[in-house]
Design a protein around this motif. Structure first.
Motif, PDB file in Angstrom:
ATOM      1  N   ASP A  72       0.872  -1.225   0.190  1.00  0.00           N
ATOM      2  CA  ASP A  72      -0.014  -0.009   0.115  1.00  0.00           C
ATOM      3  C   ASP A  72       0.881   1.360   0.072  1.00  0.00           C
ATOM      4  OD1 ASP A  72      -2.481   1.191  -0.010  1.00  0.00           O
ATOM      5  OD2 ASP A  72      -2.929   1.089   2.064  1.00  0.00           O
ATOM      6  N   VAL A  73       2.053   1.229   0.689  1.00  0.00           N
ATOM      7  CA  VAL A  73       2.687   2.491   0.663  1.00  0.00           C
ATOM      8  C   VAL A  73       3.794   2.406  -0.494  1.00  0.00           C
ATOM      9  CG1 VAL A  73       5.030   3.461   1.844  1.00  0.00           C
ATOM     10  CG2 VAL A  73       3.052   2.620   3.157  1.00  0.00           C
ATOM     11  N   ASN A  74       4.260   1.415  -1.114  1.00  0.00           N
ATOM     12  CA  ASN A  74       5.157   1.419  -1.850  1.00  0.00           C
ATOM     13  C   ASN A  74       4.494   1.540  -3.468  1.00  0.00           C
ATOM     14  OD1 ASN A  74       7.056   0.906   0.088  1.00  0.00           O
ATOM     15  ND2 ASN A  74       8.060  -0.872  -0.849  1.00  0.00           N
ATOM     16  N   LEU A  75       3.560   0.636  -3.745  1.00  0.00           N
ATOM     17  CA  LEU A  75       2.745   0.642  -4.706  1.00  0.00           C
ATOM     18  C   LEU A  75       1.658   1.515  -4.936  1.00  0.00           C
ATOM     19  CD1 LEU A  75       2.172  -0.284  -8.008  1.00  0.00           C
ATOM     20  CD2 LEU A  75       1.143  -2.293  -6.960  1.00  0.00           C
ATOM     21  N   GLY A  76       0.726   1.282  -3.844  1.00  0.00           N
ATOM     22  CA  GLY A  76      -0.518   2.291  -3.429  1.00  0.00           C
ATOM     23  C   GLY A  76      -0.160   3.677  -3.545  1.00  0.00           C
ATOM     24  N   GLY A  77       1.119   4.244  -2.932  1.00  0.00           N
ATOM     25  CA  GLY A  77       1.404   5.688  -2.895  1.00  0.00           C
ATOM     26  C   GLY A  77       1.808   6.050  -4.236  1.00  0.00           C
ATOM     27  N   CYS A  78       2.368   5.120  -5.061  1.00  0.00           N
ATOM     28  CA  CYS A  78       2.738   5.719  -6.363  1.00  0.00           C
ATOM     29  C   CYS A  78       1.510   5.730  -7.471  1.00  0.00           C
ATOM     30  CB  CYS A  78       3.684   4.836  -7.209  1.00  0.00           C
ATOM     31  SG  CYS A  78       5.415   4.970  -6.555  1.00  0.00           S
ATOM     32  N   MET A  79       0.506   4.771  -7.271  1.00  0.00           N
ATOM     33  CA  MET A  79      -0.645   4.766  -7.984  1.00  0.00           C
ATOM     34  C   MET A  79      -1.493   6.062  -7.557  1.00  0.00           C
ATOM     35  SD  MET A  79      -1.260   2.228  -9.903  1.00  0.00           S
ATOM     36  CE  MET A  79      -2.985   2.372 -10.339  1.00  0.00           C
ATOM     37  N   ARG A  80      -1.631   6.100  -6.329  1.00  0.00           N
ATOM     38  CA  ARG A  80      -2.374   7.473  -5.949  1.00  0.00           C
ATOM     39  C   ARG A  80      -1.722   8.800  -6.408  1.00  0.00           C
ATOM     40  NH1 ARG A  80      -2.104   4.171  -1.552  1.00  0.00           N
ATOM     41  NH2 ARG A  80      -4.457   3.516  -0.841  1.00  0.00           N
ATOM     42  N   GLY A  81      -0.661   8.824  -6.296  1.00  0.00           N
ATOM     43  CA  GLY A  81       0.158   9.988  -6.579  1.00  0.00           C
ATOM     44  C   GLY A  81       0.045  10.238  -8.052  1.00  0.00           C
ATOM     45  N   THR A  82       0.332   9.396  -8.835  1.00  0.00           N
ATOM     46  CA  THR A  82       0.361   9.444 -10.288  1.00  0.00           C
ATOM     47  C   THR A  82      -1.045   9.558 -10.599  1.00  0.00           C
ATOM     48  OG1 THR A  82       2.309   7.702 -10.481  1.00  0.00           O
ATOM     49  CG2 THR A  82       1.049   8.119 -12.698  1.00  0.00           C
ATOM     50  N   LEU A  83      -2.018   9.231 -10.294  1.00  0.00           N
ATOM     51  CA  LEU A  83      -3.510   9.299 -10.808  1.00  0.00           C
ATOM     52  C   LEU A  83      -3.847  10.704 -10.446  1.00  0.00           C
ATOM     53  CD1 LEU A  83      -5.054   5.925 -10.017  1.00  0.00           C
ATOM     54  CD2 LEU A  83      -4.312   6.691 -12.133  1.00  0.00           C
ATOM     55  N   LEU A  84      -3.458  11.223  -9.140  1.00  0.00           N
ATOM     56  CA  LEU A  84      -3.845  12.439  -8.689  1.00  0.00           C
ATOM     57  C   LEU A  84      -3.022  13.429  -9.680  1.00  0.00           C
ATOM     58  CD1 LEU A  84      -5.258  14.361  -6.699  1.00  0.00           C
ATOM     59  CD2 LEU A  84      -3.115  14.127  -5.397  1.00  0.00           C
ATOM     60  N   ALA A  85      -1.660  13.206  -9.946  1.00  0.00           N
ATOM     61  CA  ALA A  85      -1.251  14.208 -10.937  1.00  0.00           C
ATOM     62  C   ALA A  85      -2.064  14.261 -12.348  1.00  0.00           C
ATOM     63  CB  ALA A  85       0.438  13.644 -11.157  1.00  0.00           C
ATOM     64  N   LEU A  86      -2.373  13.058 -13.006  1.00  0.00           N
ATOM     65  CA  LEU A  86      -2.981  13.106 -14.202  1.00  0.00           C
ATOM     66  C   LEU A  86      -4.140  13.875 -14.100  1.00  0.00           C
ATOM     67  CD1 LEU A  86      -2.428   9.173 -15.254  1.00  0.00           C
ATOM     68  CD2 LEU A  86      -1.320  11.496 -16.371  1.00  0.00           C
ATOM     69  N   GLU A  87      -4.926  13.884 -12.765  1.00  0.00           N
ATOM     70  CA  GLU A  87      -6.131  14.607 -12.895  1.00  0.00           C
ATOM     71  C   GLU A  87      -5.671  15.987 -12.716  1.00  0.00           C
ATOM     72  OE1 GLU A  87      -9.142  15.547  -9.098  1.00  0.00           O
ATOM     73  OE2 GLU A  87      -8.454  13.335  -9.453  1.00  0.00           O
ATOM     74  N   LYS A  88      -4.955  16.371 -11.844  1.00  0.00           N
ATOM     75  CA  LYS A  88      -4.366  17.874 -11.686  1.00  0.00           C
ATOM     76  C   LYS A  88      -3.921  18.450 -12.823  1.00  0.00           C
ATOM     77  CE  LYS A  88      -6.257  18.006  -7.424  1.00  0.00           C
ATOM     78  NZ  LYS A  88      -7.459  19.008  -7.326  1.00  0.00           N
ATOM     79  N   MET A  89      -2.639  17.791 -13.407  1.00  0.00           N
ATOM     80  CA  MET A  89      -1.753  18.275 -14.335  1.00  0.00           C
ATOM     81  C   MET A  89      -2.285  18.008 -15.715  1.00  0.00           C
ATOM     82  SD  MET A  89       1.885  17.815 -12.746  1.00  0.00           S
ATOM     83  CE  MET A  89       2.047  16.175 -12.641  1.00  0.00           C
ATOM     84  N   GLY A  90      -3.071  17.104 -15.910  1.00  0.00           N
ATOM     85  CA  GLY A  90      -3.309  16.551 -17.233  1.00  0.00           C
ATOM     86  C   GLY A  90      -4.234  17.688 -18.171  1.00  0.00           C
ATOM     87  N   ALA A  91      -3.697  17.794 -19.453  1.00  0.00           N
ATOM     88  CA  ALA A  91      -4.250  18.670 -20.269  1.00  0.00           C
ATOM     89  C   ALA A  91      -5.506  18.551 -20.718  1.00  0.00           C
ATOM     90  CB  ALA A  91      -3.089  18.819 -21.385  1.00  0.00           C
ATOM     91  N   ASP A  92      -6.033  17.264 -20.749  1.00  0.00           N
ATOM     92  CA  ASP A  92      -7.263  16.825 -20.900  1.00  0.00           C
ATOM     93  C   ASP A  92      -8.219  17.289 -19.940  1.00  0.00           C
ATOM     94  OD1 ASP A  92      -5.775  14.702 -19.562  1.00  0.00           O
ATOM     95  OD2 ASP A  92      -7.275  13.446 -19.716  1.00  0.00           O
TER      96      ASP A  92
END
Length: 273
Positions: free
Chosen positions: A122-142
């Protein structure tokens, strides 16, 4: 090559290069160890940094020390448990309100607890998943964002067989797969968010020490204790320099290895799609 072609190539090079100066970065697990060195390296190159960590006491110490060196307006700390969506969102929101639009996310938080595999996943993989998906939501041009860069911190353990840390290695292999898959140009075409992966070799941090205490088995613990003194460790600063190179070269989906006594190098997937 014609003059126009040279101009086009140079333009594309500038577009593909991620400038650190003037950027706003959010780093998880940054109160100490690698994350703290990452913050130091980015600040030294003109970025503003939101340091996040589950350890509030150490996080505030890091904030005070980094502000003293780089300016109070350039550094902040926010407590963040990367296993909780609300913590990630809160950290992102506070970083944006205080420092400006986040354009760089370093998913660095990680543990090596083989006795509690659920937490490690949950920390290692889950943290990367949560962060990456949030970044796509916040930074995504779409989604109305301006694009950006995500760096997921894996490990050389994510690229080889590691019998003495099977859970840790599993999470780090998964992080490589996540980064390469979301770092495909298919996704970049509509998000303008690049996803990269950093795979450091051994660094003398608390993670190495803690891993011996929570080893997969007594046999693994014995081997880890035996080989610990024979490993060639790098400094956290060496890995931070690799991070800077990875960001600046801005190779989407790039998986960079940093090892002792070697120049950083990229590793391509064993089977090309």
């Amino acid at each position: 090559m014609s003059s126009q072609q040279k101009i086009d190539v140079e333009y594309q090079r500038r577009v593909d290069t991620m400038p650190i100066i003037g950027s706003v970065a959010l780093i998880t697990g940054a109160a100490r160890g690698l994350g703290r060195s990452f913050a130091q390296a980015l600040l030294a190159r003109g970025a503003k940094v939101c340091v996040t960590d589950i350890n509030e006491e150490q996080g505030k110490v890091a904030e005070t020390e980094l502000q003293a060196e780089h300016g109070a307006n350039n550094v902040m700390f926010v407590k963040c448990d990367v296993t909780k969506d609300e913590d990630f969102r809160n950290a992102w929101s506070k970083a944006t309100d205080t420092l400006g639009t986040v354009g760089l996310l370093i998913n660095n938080a990680g543990i090596g607890n083989e006795k509690n595999w659920q937490l490690t996943v949950d920390v290692n993989l889950g943290g990367c998943m949560r962060g990456t998906l949030l970044a796509l939501e916040k930074m995504g041009a779409d989604k109305g964002g301006a694009g950006g860069t995500v760096v997921n911190v894996s490990s050389i353990a994510g690229l080889k067989v590691v019998p003495f840390g099977p859970t840790y290695a599993t999470t780090k292999h998964a992080i490589v797969g996540l980064s390469r898959s979301l770092g495909h140009d298919f996704h970049y075409a509509y998000t303008k968010v690049k996803v990269q992966c950093l795979c450091p070799s051994f660094v003398q941090t608390d993670l190495i020490v803690d891993s011996k205490k929570t080893a997969f088995s007594p046999q693994c613990a014995a081997v880890l204790e035996k080989i610990g003194g024979t490993l060639k460790y790098m400094t956290a600063e060496t890995v931070a320099n690799g991070l800077v190179q990875l960001i600046e070269e801005s190779r989407n989906g790039g998986c960079m290895v940093v090892e002792a006594d070697k120049d950083p190098y990229y590793v391509d997937p064993p089977v090309q799609s």
